[in-house]
Write a protein that holds these residues in place. Structure first.
Motif, PDB file in Angstrom:
ATOM      1  N   GLY A 199     -32.520 -40.727  61.191  1.00 50.45           N
ATOM      2  CA  GLY A 199     -32.755 -39.932  62.391  1.00 50.45           C
ATOM      3  C   GLY A 199     -34.249 -39.663  62.529  1.00 50.45           C
ATOM      4  N   LEU A 225     -33.779 -43.553  65.024  1.00 52.55           N
ATOM      5  CA  LEU A 225     -33.346 -42.943  66.277  1.00 52.55           C
ATOM      6  C   LEU A 225     -34.498 -42.096  66.800  1.00 52.55           C
ATOM      7  N   HIS A 271     -27.479 -38.156  73.167  1.00 53.31           N
ATOM      8  CA  HIS A 271     -28.035 -39.022  72.133  1.00 53.31           C
ATOM      9  C   HIS A 271     -27.532 -40.444  72.252  1.00 53.31           C
ATOM     10  N   LEU A 274     -23.686 -43.949  68.669  1.00 52.56           N
ATOM     11  CA  LEU A 274     -23.815 -44.590  67.346  1.00 52.56           C
ATOM     12  C   LEU A 274     -22.905 -45.810  67.205  1.00 52.56           C
ATOM     13  N   PRO A 293     -29.151 -40.147  56.377  1.00 51.17           N
ATOM     14  CA  PRO A 293     -29.292 -39.173  57.452  1.00 51.17           C
ATOM     15  C   PRO A 293     -29.797 -37.821  56.987  1.00 51.17           C
ATOM     16  N   LEU A 297     -27.907 -36.116  61.947  1.00 56.43           N
ATOM     17  CA  LEU A 297     -27.317 -37.455  62.030  1.00 56.43           C
ATOM     18  C   LEU A 297     -26.044 -37.535  61.181  1.00 56.43           C
ATOM     19  N   SER A 300     -23.187 -36.180  63.172  1.00 59.50           N
ATOM     20  CA  SER A 300     -22.769 -37.135  64.226  1.00 59.50           C
ATOM     21  C   SER A 300     -21.911 -38.235  63.619  1.00 59.50           C
TER      22      SER A 300
END
Ligand SMILES: NC(=O)c1ccc[n+]([C@@H]2O[C@H](COP(=O)([O-])OP(=O)(O)OC[C@H]3O[C@@H](n4cnc5c(N)ncnc54)[C@H](OP(=O)(O)O)[C@@H]3O)[C@@H](O)[C@H]2O)c1
Length: 363
Positions: A199, A225, A271, A274, A293, A297, A300
């Motif tokens: 992330g 990301l 966002h 994924l 992560p 993250l 998620s």
């Protein structure tokens, strides 16, 4: 051959495969060594860039007549012919070379091969010996099986937590959680991955290199990301020690260094979706994605169940008042399927049921 000597050669072949990892996609990276009749190495090869020729074909060509009566050490079962296959079958090449013994790291998860290569070698009178190096060689190819079955990579998540479940001492503060053995283990997970995802806030706070340094092997493709706060152009993941791709739901940010690829993906709320990112990895032919992560993250990924394998590395020291890894309590509650002592740290492992294709036994 003495099992200790067989393991030593398999370690060398495995190192060749690990070094080639990520360059051979969508084919798996294979390492191969040919020993002559006296047990002396006469040829070493890994799968070529973009997957062809195969490692066995290259090593046998290099060895020539010296292969006769010798041993083939290969990390993955030699392939056989099947409809649509582009390379000549390696099992046939091994049989024609006069090789007498084959030391194999694992059978091939490709259902077109899955034991047929071994069967062909044995039928031709060759001795076939399994040498999986504990479970490291089958594990190296497990993502290939998932990729063949689903077109997407195995997703392995690793998170390091303090004994009281925190990932950092304070928000925005880089904090070392686990020790040297855990770090080496994480680097070995990186070395068997085609890509590694983080992330954006991890890049802002930790400024990681995300390369393989503590073990041998190639550094994977780095994926990040993009966070709403943006990232500085001095971040270490932009350096050219490995390829980097950044993902977002918007147009390419002006600040992104020109050497970094940008991929715009569909949104899931505010966002990146994924699942779309994992599908993108599959389209690149990747077999294994490692995610390291931060808590955002991680939540998620756990909420959407975008993982196959999960490692939680727990240190023996608390970080009172720190940043919790799992504020929504989404980490699995079941007993872990495996655990591993890493110096003072304890690694716990979970695998989602029915997601990975079991690798068939050799015999
Ligand atoms: N102990 C460990 O194993 C470990 C590992 C890594 C990091 N860390 C620590 O964790 C902290 C950073 O973690 P963090 O939770 O703040 O952030 P993070 O998980 O590293 O990154 C999350 C950021 O990525 C962006 N993002 C884009 N798409 C996303 C998606 N689908 N799901 C989630 N995020 C998405 C978001 O940006 P926007 O919301 O800004 O748009 C979000 O801020 C640092 O303290 C770091 O040291 C610990």
């Amino acid at each position: 051959m003495d099992p200790k000597i067989a393991s030593k050669w398999m370690e060398d072949a495995f190192a060749l495969a690990t070094e080639a990892r990520g360059t051979t996609l969508p084919n798996p990276a294979v390492g191969c060594i040919v020993l002559d009749k006296a047990g002396k190495p006469v040829a070493k090869a890994a799968t070529s860039k973009d997957g062809r020729p195969h490692a066995e074909r290259k090593a046998l060509d290099l060895a020539g007549s010296k292969a006769s009566g010798g041993t083939l050490v290969v990390t993955l079962e030699p392939c056989v012919a099947f409809p649509g296959k582009k390379s000549p079958p390696c099992a046939a090449a091994a049989i024609l070379s006069g090789i007498e013994t084959v030391i194999v790291g694992t059978s091939d998860p490709n259902p077109h091969v899955a034991g047929r290569g071994i069967h062909a070698l044995r039928k031709a009178g060759m001795k076939v010996v399994e040498c999986p190096l504990e479970d490291r060689v089958p594990d190296f190819y497990a993502g290939f099986g998932r990729f063949l079955a689903t077109g997407t990579p195995r997703v392995t998540v690793k998170i390091a937590v303090s004994s009281d479940g925190n990932v950092a001492a304070k928000p925005g503060q880089r904090t070392a959680i686990t020790g040297a053995e855990s770090r080496r283990f994480v680097h070995s997970l990186r070395s068997r991955s085609d890509a590694i995802l983080v992330g954006g806030r991890t890049v802002l706070v930790d400024d990681p290199k995300l390369t393989v340094r503590d073990v041998a092997g190639r550094s994977p493709h780095r994926l990040v990301l993009w966070p709403s706060a943006g990232l500085p152009d001095t971040a270490q993941i932009w350096t050219n020690s490995a390829r980097t791709t950044a993902f977002g739901i918007q147009e390419r940010p002006a600040k992104l260094p020109s050497s970094v690829d940008w991929v715009r993906l569909p949104a899931d709320g505010d966002h990146v979706d994924l699942a779309a990112l994992v599908a993108w990895c599959g389209k690149q032919g990747m077999h294994d994605l490692l995610v390291e992560p931060g808590p955002t993250l991680l939540q998620s990924i756990l909420a959407k169940e975008i993982w196959d394998d999960l490692w939680v590395l727990r240190s023996d020291a608390p970080l009172a008042g720190g940043v919790p890894a799992d504020p929504r309590h989404l980490l699995p509650k079941e007993t872990p399927q495996a655990s591993r002592t890493l110096g003072p740290d304890q690694g716990r492992f979970w695998r989602q049921p029915n997601r990975l294709i079991p690798i068939p036994p050799l015999s």
